[in-house]
Design an enzyme around this catalytic site. Sequence first.
Site, mmCIF file in Angstrom:
data_model
loop_
_atom_site.group_PDB
_atom_site.id
_atom_site.type_symbol
_atom_site.label_atom_id
_atom_site.label_comp_id
_atom_site.label_asym_id
_atom_site.label_seq_id
_atom_site.Cartn_x
_atom_site.Cartn_y
_atom_site.Cartn_z
ATOM 1 N N TYR A 152 -5.989 -68.298 -36.249
ATOM 2 C CA TYR A 152 -6.307 -68.477 -38.074
ATOM 3 C C TYR A 152 -4.650 -67.839 -38.432
ATOM 4 C CZ TYR A 152 -8.141 -67.017 -42.455
ATOM 5 O OH TYR A 152 -8.083 -67.239 -44.187
ATOM 6 N N LYS A 156 -1.311 -68.792 -40.146
ATOM 7 C CA LYS A 156 -1.166 -67.840 -41.463
ATOM 8 C C LYS A 156 0.244 -67.026 -41.790
ATOM 9 C CE LYS A 156 -4.744 -68.836 -44.312
ATOM 10 N NZ LYS A 156 -4.837 -69.517 -45.158
HETATM 11 P P1 NAP Z 1 -13.914 -71.428 -48.644
HETATM 12 O O1 NAP Z 1 -14.599 -70.949 -49.794
HETATM 13 O O2 NAP Z 1 -14.266 -71.741 -47.557
HETATM 14 O O3 NAP Z 1 -13.071 -72.114 -49.089
HETATM 15 C C1 NAP Z 1 -12.109 -72.943 -49.129
HETATM 16 C C2 NAP Z 1 -11.744 -74.435 -49.379
HETATM 17 O O4 NAP Z 1 -11.100 -74.956 -48.635
HETATM 18 C C3 NAP Z 1 -12.529 -75.265 -49.354
HETATM 19 O O5 NAP Z 1 -13.206 -75.852 -51.182
HETATM 20 C C4 NAP Z 1 -12.404 -76.299 -48.413
HETATM 21 O O6 NAP Z 1 -13.127 -77.698 -48.760
HETATM 22 C C5 NAP Z 1 -11.544 -76.515 -48.524
HETATM 23 N N1 NAP Z 1 -10.815 -77.370 -47.432
HETATM 24 C C6 NAP Z 1 -11.255 -77.091 -46.325
HETATM 25 N N2 NAP Z 1 -10.214 -77.645 -45.559
HETATM 26 C C7 NAP Z 1 -9.192 -78.699 -46.384
HETATM 27 C C8 NAP Z 1 -8.814 -79.667 -46.024
HETATM 28 N N3 NAP Z 1 -8.026 -80.533 -45.093
HETATM 29 N N4 NAP Z 1 -8.070 -80.159 -47.541
HETATM 30 C C9 NAP Z 1 -8.234 -79.710 -48.864
HETATM 31 N N5 NAP Z 1 -9.122 -79.029 -49.062
HETATM 32 C C10 NAP Z 1 -10.030 -78.104 -47.207
HETATM 33 O O7 NAP Z 1 -12.400 -70.169 -48.525
HETATM 34 P P2 NAP Z 1 -11.917 -69.226 -50.002
HETATM 35 O O8 NAP Z 1 -12.210 -68.017 -48.927
HETATM 36 O O9 NAP Z 1 -12.331 -69.861 -51.120
HETATM 37 O O10 NAP Z 1 -10.560 -69.272 -49.018
HETATM 38 C C11 NAP Z 1 -9.953 -70.372 -49.822
HETATM 39 C C12 NAP Z 1 -7.836 -69.349 -48.803
HETATM 40 O O11 NAP Z 1 -8.326 -68.739 -48.830
HETATM 41 C C13 NAP Z 1 -7.869 -69.957 -47.471
HETATM 42 O O12 NAP Z 1 -6.817 -70.441 -47.714
HETATM 43 C C14 NAP Z 1 -8.610 -69.150 -46.915
HETATM 44 O O13 NAP Z 1 -7.668 -69.311 -45.828
HETATM 45 C C15 NAP Z 1 -8.244 -67.687 -48.116
HETATM 46 N N6 NAP Z 1 -8.449 -66.455 -47.611
HETATM 47 C C16 NAP Z 1 -9.423 -65.449 -47.556
HETATM 48 C C17 NAP Z 1 -10.214 -64.429 -47.334
HETATM 49 C C18 NAP Z 1 -11.521 -64.648 -47.915
HETATM 50 O O14 NAP Z 1 -11.244 -63.023 -47.741
HETATM 51 N N7 NAP Z 1 -12.472 -64.754 -48.327
HETATM 52 C C19 NAP Z 1 -9.156 -63.513 -47.009
HETATM 53 C C20 NAP Z 1 -7.810 -64.157 -46.557
HETATM 54 C C21 NAP Z 1 -7.044 -65.267 -47.006
HETATM 55 P P3 NAP Z 1 -15.083 -78.266 -47.447
HETATM 56 O O15 NAP Z 1 -15.425 -77.133 -47.516
HETATM 57 O O16 NAP Z 1 -14.810 -79.084 -49.066
HETATM 58 O O17 NAP Z 1 -14.080 -78.376 -46.462
#
Ligand code: NAP
Length: 242
Positions: A152, A156
């Site tokens: 991961y 990133k």
């Molecule tokens: P999340 O709730 O798990 O949402 C991730 C979304 O990405 C889900 O809707 C998922 O859809 C979709 N996804 C996964 N694989 C995909 C693909 N191949 N094509 C299209 N969509 C896809 O996570 P989140 O926390 O909102 O994270 C969103 C972004 O922020 C990510 O890039 C994550 O790395 C980043 N981020 C999050 C955090 C945090 O603390 N939450 C921190 C740093 C960065 P499905 O569930 O249907 O697969």
Amino acid sequence: MLNGKTAVVTGAAKGIGKAIAVAFAKEGCNIVLNYHSSLSEDTVKEIESYGVKCMPVQGSVADFEFAAELVKTVKKEFKTLDVLVNNAGITKDMLLMRMSEEQFDSVIDTNLKGTFNMVRHASSLMLKQRSGSIINMASVVGVTGNAGQANYAASKAGIIGLTKSAAKEFAQRGITCNAIAPGFVETDMTGVLSDDVKDKLLENIPLGRYGQVEDIASAAVFLAKNTYITGQVLNVDGGMVM
Ligand code: NAP
């Protein structure tokens, strides 16, 4: 400023992506909402309640041809692609010495290659229209590294390198490209962590609270509105990384 523009948000069925789609809808943007496995009709209705169009498109950003088709559809339906938010992302955490090839490849394919696929195809449209804002979702661990997240963190860190390179290539045509590096945001992705891990993380957040999806969404809107910031990584992390 964003009224009547078209914003594409990937992985926007839930979490940070959904909040970003809603925030851009509130600004008057028509939303192309990419989702992967499922999408609630309520999400579409919520976006449309702001008087904008919402076009859901199902598919994986890891698929180069899907990304090409998505951009073609946007051009056909909306003519322009003004804001691209590459939000889709996954984790498959494991200590490096036990990490499988599949765990490494799938995270790189979705997070880094998915971002490349979308930027690659969207940029051809943005370069022609001589405007656009690209916002890529990185993470603080792309800067700091994190035990158990080599796949991961590498994805990133790669997104940060891609963002800066794209910013340099596209600047001449008035296109900005920036990354947001969230810290710990309460979503399904972080919901799987144990209370012990969450408590430890909280100790390292100077602002003393976990991030909310709206904290990231407002940063995305800010970057899309500003036409003189490019090639930057904006930490939205309560002060975790300074
Ligand atoms: P999340 O709730 O798990 O949402 C991730 C979304 O990405 C889900 O809707 C998922 O859809 C979709 N996804 C996964 N694989 C995909 C693909 N191949 N094509 C299209 N969509 C896809 O996570 P989140 O926390 O909102 O994270 C969103 C972004 O922020 C990510 O890039 C994550 O790395 C980043 N981020 C999050 C955090 C945090 O603390 N939450 C921190 C740093 C960065 P499905 O569930 O249907 O697969």
